[in-house]
Design a protein around this motif. Structure first.
Motif, PDB file in Angstrom:
ATOM      1  N   ARG A  48       0.783  -1.326   0.126  1.00 59.58           N
ATOM      2  CA  ARG A  48       0.000   0.098  -0.174  1.00 59.58           C
ATOM      3  C   ARG A  48       0.613   1.351   0.142  1.00 59.58           C
ATOM      4  O   ARG A  48       0.893   1.886  -0.782  1.00 59.58           O
ATOM      5  N   ASP A  49       1.818   1.067   0.929  1.00 60.10           N
ATOM      6  CA  ASP A  49       3.259   2.645   1.387  1.00 60.10           C
ATOM      7  C   ASP A  49       3.373   2.597  -0.743  1.00 60.10           C
ATOM      8  O   ASP A  49       4.797   3.442  -0.335  1.00 60.10           O
ATOM      9  N   GLY A  50       4.017   1.353  -1.255  1.00 58.22           N
ATOM     10  CA  GLY A  50       4.766   1.498  -2.132  1.00 58.22           C
ATOM     11  C   GLY A  50       6.259   1.185  -1.563  1.00 58.22           C
ATOM     12  O   GLY A  50       7.348   1.872  -2.380  1.00 58.22           O
ATOM     13  N   ALA A  51       6.444   0.446  -0.567  1.00 60.30           N
ATOM     14  CA  ALA A  51       8.334   0.151  -0.393  1.00 60.30           C
ATOM     15  C   ALA A  51       8.881  -1.102  -0.463  1.00 60.30           C
ATOM     16  O   ALA A  51       8.062  -2.243  -0.014  1.00 60.30           O
ATOM     17  N   ARG A  52       9.269  -0.572  -1.403  1.00 60.92           N
ATOM     18  CA  ARG A  52       9.511  -2.039  -2.378  1.00 60.92           C
ATOM     19  C   ARG A  52      10.710  -2.618  -1.265  1.00 60.92           C
ATOM     20  O   ARG A  52      11.233  -3.492  -1.748  1.00 60.92           O
ATOM     21  N   PHE A  53      11.586  -1.924  -0.604  1.00 51.96           N
ATOM     22  CA  PHE A  53      12.767  -2.712   0.050  1.00 51.96           C
ATOM     23  C   PHE A  53      11.835  -3.637   1.136  1.00 51.96           C
ATOM     24  O   PHE A  53      12.137  -4.473   1.146  1.00 51.96           O
ATOM     25  N   SER A  54      10.946  -3.109   1.891  1.00 47.14           N
ATOM     26  CA  SER A  54      10.179  -3.831   2.638  1.00 47.14           C
ATOM     27  C   SER A  54       9.019  -4.590   2.275  1.00 47.14           C
ATOM     28  O   SER A  54       9.131  -6.033   2.344  1.00 47.14           O
ATOM     29  N   VAL A  55       8.480  -4.577   0.640  1.00 42.21           N
ATOM     30  CA  VAL A  55       7.710  -5.637  -0.268  1.00 42.21           C
ATOM     31  C   VAL A  55       9.119  -6.852  -0.086  1.00 42.21           C
ATOM     32  O   VAL A  55       8.097  -7.973  -0.289  1.00 42.21           O
ATOM     33  N   ALA A  56       9.760  -6.631  -0.579  1.00 43.45           N
ATOM     34  CA  ALA A  56      10.672  -7.689  -1.043  1.00 43.45           C
ATOM     35  C   ALA A  56      11.589  -8.417  -0.121  1.00 43.45           C
ATOM     36  O   ALA A  56      11.347  -9.467   0.238  1.00 43.45           O
TER      37      ALA A  56
END
Length: 613
Positions: A437-445
């Motif tokens: 939702r936040d567009g936090a690509r690092f956290s998604v990974a």
């Protein structure tokens, strides 16, 4: 006829002296580009002497026996003279006063090398005189930049740094750097990046002291540090946006993406680390160290990370800034987690909490609790890890501060260690939802790899899909830790399915990747996974598992120690060695039971159940 025009100031000085015929040789510290363009002259650029030629020059002046008697000292003397012929000749002329080559080299190293190159009581050495001629020939703005470049704390500099030092537009500073390079007062090191010759750096340092007021020099340093900080902060936010940072104004975004930010930091970080050490305005020390944290985390420069943050911690302690002390201890602790220094990390984190360094910084307290959760996971106390994770999550949610995603991720990991897979799945699922939702690509990974492990251990069919997504996401953001974890986890999944080729390739690649980034804990985990894969595929596993066990014990990584012992028990059982299987299995059982690692208890129990009574 050969006409020699030596040490020409510029083309205008040379042009009236050119004969109508004959050969003309012009020497100059300037490139004389317009002379080349008008007359078709052929440029012959001369670099400093190669090391072998420097030694030969010393032999010519001093005699071969003198140089042969002290070859290492001769090489060091040549280095200190910058391999400049004039400097080498002057140094040789001073040999009688110094005693020997080693003594002379030591004298130059300990003092001002330019002063050490004067002879016969001259107030100024010939090398300094040569530099002064070139310096005085420069326009005033070029002289200003030349001496201000001596204020750069690192070894190289660029147009943006030059612009900050002289308070001019970047384009203008770039033109001035090119002019200084054409005058051979700086040298082009890499595209867009310049550096001093060592002796010219000494000369520029003398000029900035002589020609600039202390106030002007301090203002120039502060502008340079501000440039470094705002750009490094922008780059770090591109790499890992969710990282907690010391409060400061958010910088303008100057990087198009992660790759651009990494490329800038890869070339600039030595200057930034040097700036932390030399910053007179101490607040820049801890803010720069804080800005570098995401880069160090990304690239795995653990030693440099700890050194830089420790330097900044010392500055914060001297200034009595408790929030900065908390931030630097958080940084050192994270470096410790990433490099297998778990006990050291725990010390720094408990100091933050027990000494109240983050009492007025709730986000810092929440981060300390969250990182302590990760440390407890590795040191064999997953229940304490859950307690710290829950407290961190509570603070983040109640105070609406950043950190919810990573608190959930650590909670999920600890729940997985104690076998609460459904709870782990809920925590990870919520963390992924928030990160996406936040567009936090690092956290998604990061979370995708964790979710893949849980789905695998639950036997869910979607595990393979999550591993594929995790690998893609981690590679896109350049996060090698996450990539290694996803490869190891997928290798075990593939081995359980009997896919020999892919499982072996993934597991071996994960081990190689962890060794490249220097994370001992992650390396131990990857080796344990490689050993498990080998057992499942009927390959020799003891070597990999023993290496994993050694590293786990070295770093006090309790989970990995228990996993390696379990793997060794499985390998011994497969090899028909019941005594070794029992020995390793009982050790694994004891450790897993003490920590509460129920998945490992279950796994090793299956081994012990197959052994004869």
């Amino acid at each position: 006829m050969l006409v020699l025009l030596d040490n020409a100031r510029d083309s205008a000085q040379v042009t009236p002296l050119l004969p109508s015929s004959g050969t003309v040789l012009v020497t100059s510290r300037q490139r004389l580009g317009d002379l080349i363009a008008r007359t078709g002259a052929r440029p012959v650029p001369l670099a400093v002497l190669p090391a072998e030629d420097s030694r030969h020059l010393l032999e010519t002046v001093l005699g071969t026996p003198v140089v042969a008697a002290e070859p290492a000292a001769a090489a060091e003397l040549a280095r200190l003279c910058g391999h400049l012929p004039l400097a080498l000749r002057l140094a040789a002329a001073n040999l009688g006063d110094a005693g020997g080559l080693a003594d002379l080299a030591r004298e130059l190293a300990d003092g001002d090398p330019l002063a050490g190159l004067s002879v016969d009581g001259a107030e100024e050495s010939a090398v300094t005189t040569a530099f002064s001629v070139s310096y005085r020939a420069l326009p005033a703005e070029h002289r200003l930049l030349f001496r201000r470049l001596a204020l750069v704390p690192g070894q190289t500099f660029t147009a943006p740094a030059a612009a900050a030092l002289t308070d001019v537009p970047e384009g203008r500073a770039g033109q001035q750097l090119k002019a200084l390079a054409a005058a051979h007062l700086v040298e082009r090191h890499l595209p867009g990046r310049y550096r001093f010759h060592d002796l010219l750096h000494s000369y520029a340092t003398g000029r900035v002291t002589a020609d600039d007021s202390a106030e002007a020099g301090d203002a120039a340093r502060r502008r340079l540090l501000e440039h470094y900080l705002t750009t490094a902060d922008a780059a770090g936010r591109r790499l890992i946006p969710h990282f907690l940072r010391l409060p400061r104004p958010e910088p303008a975004q100057v990087f198009a993406g992660t790759e651009d930010a990494l490329a800038w930091l890869d070339t600039e970080w030595p200057n930034l680390a040097a700036a932390v050490e030399h910053a007179k305005a101490r607040e820049y020390a801890w803010h720069l160290a804080d800005a570098l944290r995401a880069f160090f985390h990304h690239r795995g420069h653990h030693t440099e990370w700890i050194d830089t943050a420790t330097t900044a911690l010392t500055a914060a302690q001297a200034a009595g800034d408790r929030q900065a002390q908390a931030a630097m201890r958080l940084s050192i602790a994270l470096a410790g987690v990433n490099s297998g220094r778990y006990a050291d990390a725990r010390t720094h984190l408990t100091t933050v909490l027990d000494a109240g360094l983050a009492a007025d910084w709730p986000a810092g307290r929440a981060a300390a609790l969250n990182n302590l959760s990760a440390v407890h996971q590795r040191l064999g106390d997953p229940h304490e890890a859950i307690a710290c994770g829950e407290e961190s999550l509570r603070l983040c949610e109640e105070l609406a501060i950043p950190g919810v995603t990573m608190a959930l991720a650590n909670l999920g990991f600890a729940c997985g260690q104690v076998g609460e897979l459904d709870a782990a799945l809920r925590h990870f699922g919520r963390a992924l939802e928030i990160a996406e939702r936040d567009g936090a690509r690092f956290s998604v990974a990061v979370v995708l790899a964790d979710l893949a492990h849980i789905h695998r251990d639950r036997g869910d069919a979607e595990a393979a899909e999550f591993y594929e997504r995790a690998l893609t996401a981690n590679r896109e953001v350049g996060y090698q830790y996450g990539e290694a974890a996803a490869l190891s986890g997928r290798a075990v999944l593939e081995a359980r399915a009997g896919d020999d080729t892919r499982a072996w390739a993934d597991a071996a690649e994960a081990v190689e990747l962890t060794r490249r980034i220097g994370d001992r804990g992650t390396e131990a985990s990857a080796l344990a996974a490689l050993g498990e894969v080998c057992v499942l595929l009927g390959r020799p596993a003891a070597e990999h598992l023993t290496s994993a066990l050694d590293i786990a014990r070295e770093t006090s990584f309790a989970w990995c120690e228990a996993a390696a012992l379990t793997g060794l028990a499985e390998a011994a059982l497969a090899g028909g060695d019941a005594d070794q299987a029992r020995l390793h299995g009982e050790a694994a059982t004891k450790l897993a039971a003490r920590a509460g690692y129920r998945p490992l208890e279950t796994r090793v129990a299956r081994v012990l159940a197959k052994l004869p009574a």
